[in-house]
Design a protein around this motif. Structure first.
Motif, short mmCIF file in Angstrom:
data_model
loop_
_atom_site.label_atom_id
_atom_site.label_comp_id
_atom_site.label_asym_id
_atom_site.label_seq_id
_atom_site.Cartn_x
_atom_site.Cartn_y
_atom_site.Cartn_z
N THR A 124 0.83 -1.21 0.00
CA THR A 124 0.00 0.00 0.00
C THR A 124 0.87 1.27 0.00
N ARG A 125 1.90 1.25 0.83
CA ARG A 125 2.73 2.46 0.98
C ARG A 125 3.49 2.83 -0.29
N HIS A 175 5.84 -15.37 -2.94
CA HIS A 175 5.95 -13.95 -2.62
C HIS A 175 5.62 -13.79 -1.14
N THR A 176 6.54 -13.22 -0.37
CA THR A 176 6.26 -12.95 1.04
C THR A 176 5.41 -11.69 1.13
N ILE A 177 4.32 -11.76 1.88
CA ILE A 177 3.42 -10.61 2.03
C ILE A 177 3.11 -10.40 3.51
N LYS A 178 2.84 -9.14 3.84
CA LYS A 178 2.60 -8.78 5.25
C LYS A 178 1.50 -7.73 5.31
N ALA A 179 1.10 -7.40 6.54
CA ALA A 179 0.00 -6.44 6.74
C ALA A 179 0.23 -5.18 5.91
N GLY A 180 -0.81 -4.78 5.19
CA GLY A 180 -0.73 -3.60 4.33
C GLY A 180 -0.39 -3.93 2.88
N ASP A 181 -0.06 -5.17 2.59
CA ASP A 181 0.24 -5.54 1.21
C ASP A 181 -1.05 -5.93 0.47
N VAL A 182 -0.98 -5.80 -0.83
CA VAL A 182 -2.15 -5.97 -1.71
C VAL A 182 -1.78 -6.94 -2.82
N GLU A 232 -9.12 -10.17 -5.05
CA GLU A 232 -8.45 -8.93 -4.63
C GLU A 232 -8.19 -9.07 -3.14
N VAL A 233 -6.91 -9.06 -2.78
CA VAL A 233 -6.47 -9.43 -1.44
C VAL A 233 -5.80 -8.24 -0.74
N TYR A 234 -6.12 -8.06 0.53
CA TYR A 234 -5.45 -7.05 1.37
C TYR A 234 -5.08 -7.73 2.68
N VAL A 235 -3.81 -7.73 3.02
CA VAL A 235 -3.35 -8.39 4.25
C VAL A 235 -3.61 -7.46 5.44
N THR A 236 -4.36 -7.98 6.41
CA THR A 236 -4.73 -7.14 7.57
C THR A 236 -3.88 -7.44 8.80
N GLU A 237 -3.28 -8.63 8.87
CA GLU A 237 -2.56 -8.99 10.10
C GLU A 237 -1.55 -10.08 9.81
#
Lengths: 131, 131
Positions: free
Chosen positions: A6-7, B77-84, B60-65
């Motif tokens: 997002t950032r 792909h490593t993803i974390k809170a705030g990633d889309v 459509e994915v948004y990581v919340t936690e």
């Protein structure tokens, strides 16, 4: 597949009439050729608000940070991180931030929204037409 | 308008073949008569994973936690809170949690997904057909 943070996405001011202290990031939308829906992140600064408006498509909202108020017509609902809102088509609504910190939420819309109008709702006393 | 809290919505196990340690909350869906899209929250427990699968509609994915891994075919792909993440139609994908804490994300789908098939992808070596 597109993976992003997002950032890393540019935040731009919302320049709609009736909007104060609002910013938007288009997280997924037309540039990604998403077939059916668009994901945006809105930020409402302390003291800010979106327009009081309605449109013939829905919003699906998830609050990611802070807290604020969503008006359902003239009825306020306080919402905070982790809360979910379905704004149904043609409902008059407005987001406001009465807190001291930024209020952020995701707002999903169907792609058909690109071609549909947004109507600003007259303030209370000006007209009864949009209530 | 419907306003609710994520925590007030019942979380149920994901019982799809190939799923381990996954739970889902339907935040907005058919019961709310949402016209175009459904919003779900998934939780993948430490050591858990979704099926390796594909389907003819997007996510459509948004990581919340927390943090996790999404596989794009065989590419992690490593993803974390705030990633889309936009998972395009027919892409083979899988979510995994290699961390010590729950991995949570929103996953939006178009309503047309209700009537479309999900295909489990054979494991590497079993078949080349779903790669």
């Amino acid at each position: 597949m597109k993976v992003t943070s997002t950032r890393s996405i540019q935040q731009t001011p919302v320049d709609m009439p009736g909007s104060t202290g609002c910013h938007v990031r288009w997280l997924i939308g037309k540039p990604e050729d998403a077939p059916n829906l668009a994901m945006r992140e809105f930020q409402v600064d302390p003291g800010g608000h979106t327009p009081r408006h309605h449109h013939p498509y829905e919003h699906e909202v998830y609050v990611t940070e802070g807290q604020g108020v969503i008006y359902e017509g003239d009825t306020p609902h306080t919402i905070k991180a982790g809360d979910v809102v379905l704004v149904r088509p043609n409902e008059v609504h407005q987001f406001q931030n009465h807190s001291e910190t930024p209020f952020k939420f995701l707002c999903l819309i169907p792609n058909e929204a690109y071609d549909l109008p947004i109507t600003m709702a007259p303030e209370c006393g000006d007209s009864q037409s949009a209530k």
